[in-house]
Design an enzyme around this catalytic site. Structure first.
Site, PDB file in Angstrom:
ATOM      1  N   THR A  95       0.834  -1.194   0.000  1.00 19.70           N
ATOM      2  CA  THR A  95       0.000   0.000   0.000  1.00 19.70           C
ATOM      3  C   THR A  95       0.869   1.245   0.000  1.00 19.70           C
ATOM      4  OG1 THR A  95      -1.674  -1.193   1.250  1.00 19.70           O
ATOM      5  CG2 THR A  95      -1.840   1.200   1.225  1.00 19.70           C
ATOM      6  N   HIS A 150       0.978   8.591 -13.302  1.00 19.01           N
ATOM      7  CA  HIS A 150       0.112   7.445 -13.043  1.00 19.01           C
ATOM      8  C   HIS A 150      -1.278   7.716 -13.620  1.00 19.01           C
ATOM      9  CE1 HIS A 150       3.237   6.449 -10.045  1.00 19.01           C
ATOM     10  NE2 HIS A 150       2.803   5.212 -10.192  1.00 19.01           N
ATOM     11  N   LYS A 154      -5.456   7.309  -9.294  1.00 14.46           N
ATOM     12  CA  LYS A 154      -4.518   7.179  -8.174  1.00 14.46           C
ATOM     13  C   LYS A 154      -4.762   8.280  -7.148  1.00 14.46           C
ATOM     14  CE  LYS A 154       0.371   6.487  -7.039  1.00 14.46           C
ATOM     15  NZ  LYS A 154       0.070   5.265  -6.236  1.00 14.46           N
TER      16      LYS A 154
END
Length: 267
Positions: A95, A150, A154
């Site tokens: 994570t 990204h 995200k």
């Protein structure tokens, strides 16, 4: 290996399950929050586990898993670590967007179980961190800027991978990132000696990171790009297989790949 996946309904949870199907690995627990719209559904992506359902951590049976891979959200980390300790199983935490308190909790859990934290599980990023640290040490007077891109879903910025690359650069100069980070750069003159971050979020970009070292008249760029999410899944499974055989403690991907031992042969 009986594998439990935390955050099983997300992009990476699905990627790990898909890759496990191709390997001799049984996904025996697909763990989601009780608020998930997948909770209670059958896991269609798991050919080897007929009848496997998305379940909550509280539904786990004893001996159902031998190791956990966590691709959930930062706010779930305390409960996920508590689960791993309760079951006495190792946990690979992937994570991103973790706080200092979260890192403290990782280190505390590592006193009783094997814990591996990896903001990015790709072999390439693990090697890039070493190269960034070495380059920062060799080029102490350059400006350092870390660019990352990204997909537009995200949540955290800069990415966890960008942060650990910044930590590697700072470590190469004998510094800590919190003392030299300029954060995500905006207006104003660049302060000498700082490490800046640039962020892009767009479409379906899986992950791109570039660390730029710039002198007047020349620059060096170290870049890593991902075109297939299975790279991360493969690294997470490799880390889980390795961690399962380790004693209690805190580990990183560099330990899985024995990079520190390898580098000593060349330095």
């Amino acid at each position: 290996m009986k594998l439990g996946i935390l955050g099983a309904s997300g992009r990476m949870g699905q990627a790990v399950m898909a890759l496990a199907r191709q390997s001799d690995i049984a996904v025996t627990a697909a763990i989601v929050s009780q608020q998930s719209n997948r909770y209670g559904e059958l896991v269609r992506a798991n050919d080897a586990g007929a009848g496997l359902q998305y379940q909550h951590a509280s539904d786990l049976k004893s001996n159902q898993v031998e190791i956990l891979i966590d691709f959930s959200l930062p706010q779930a980390l305390p409960d996920n670590l508590a689960l791993a300790k309760k079951l006495s199983v190792p946990i690979v935490v992937c994570t991103t967007g973790l706080s200092q308190q979260h890192h403290h909790e990782l280190n505390h859990a590592a006193q009783s179980i094997p814990v591996l934290y990896a903001a990015n599980t790709s072999v390439g990023i693990t090697l890039l961190r070493q190269l960034v640290e070495l380059t920062a040490a060799a080029l102490p007077d350059t400006d350092i800027e870390i660019f990352e891109a990204h997909h537009n879903k995200k949540r955290d910025a800069p990415s966890g991978t960008a942060v650990v690359l910044g930590e590697s650069a700072a470590r190469g100069r004998g510094q800590t990132l919190k003392d030299v980070s300029a954060g995500v750069r905006g207006d104003g003159v660049r302060k000498s000696g700082t490490i800046g971050f640039s962020v892009m979020r767009a479409a379906d970009i899986i992950g791109e990171h570039t660390v730029l070292f710039a002198h007047e008249g020349e620059r060096l760029e170290l870049t890593h790009r991902v075109s297939n999410r299975q790279i991360f899944a493969r690294g997470a499974i490799q880390a889980a297989q390795w961690l399962k055989e380790q004693p209690s403690g805190y580990y990183e991907m560099a330990d899985v790949l024995a990079l520190n031992t390898l580098l000593k042969q060349f330095i």
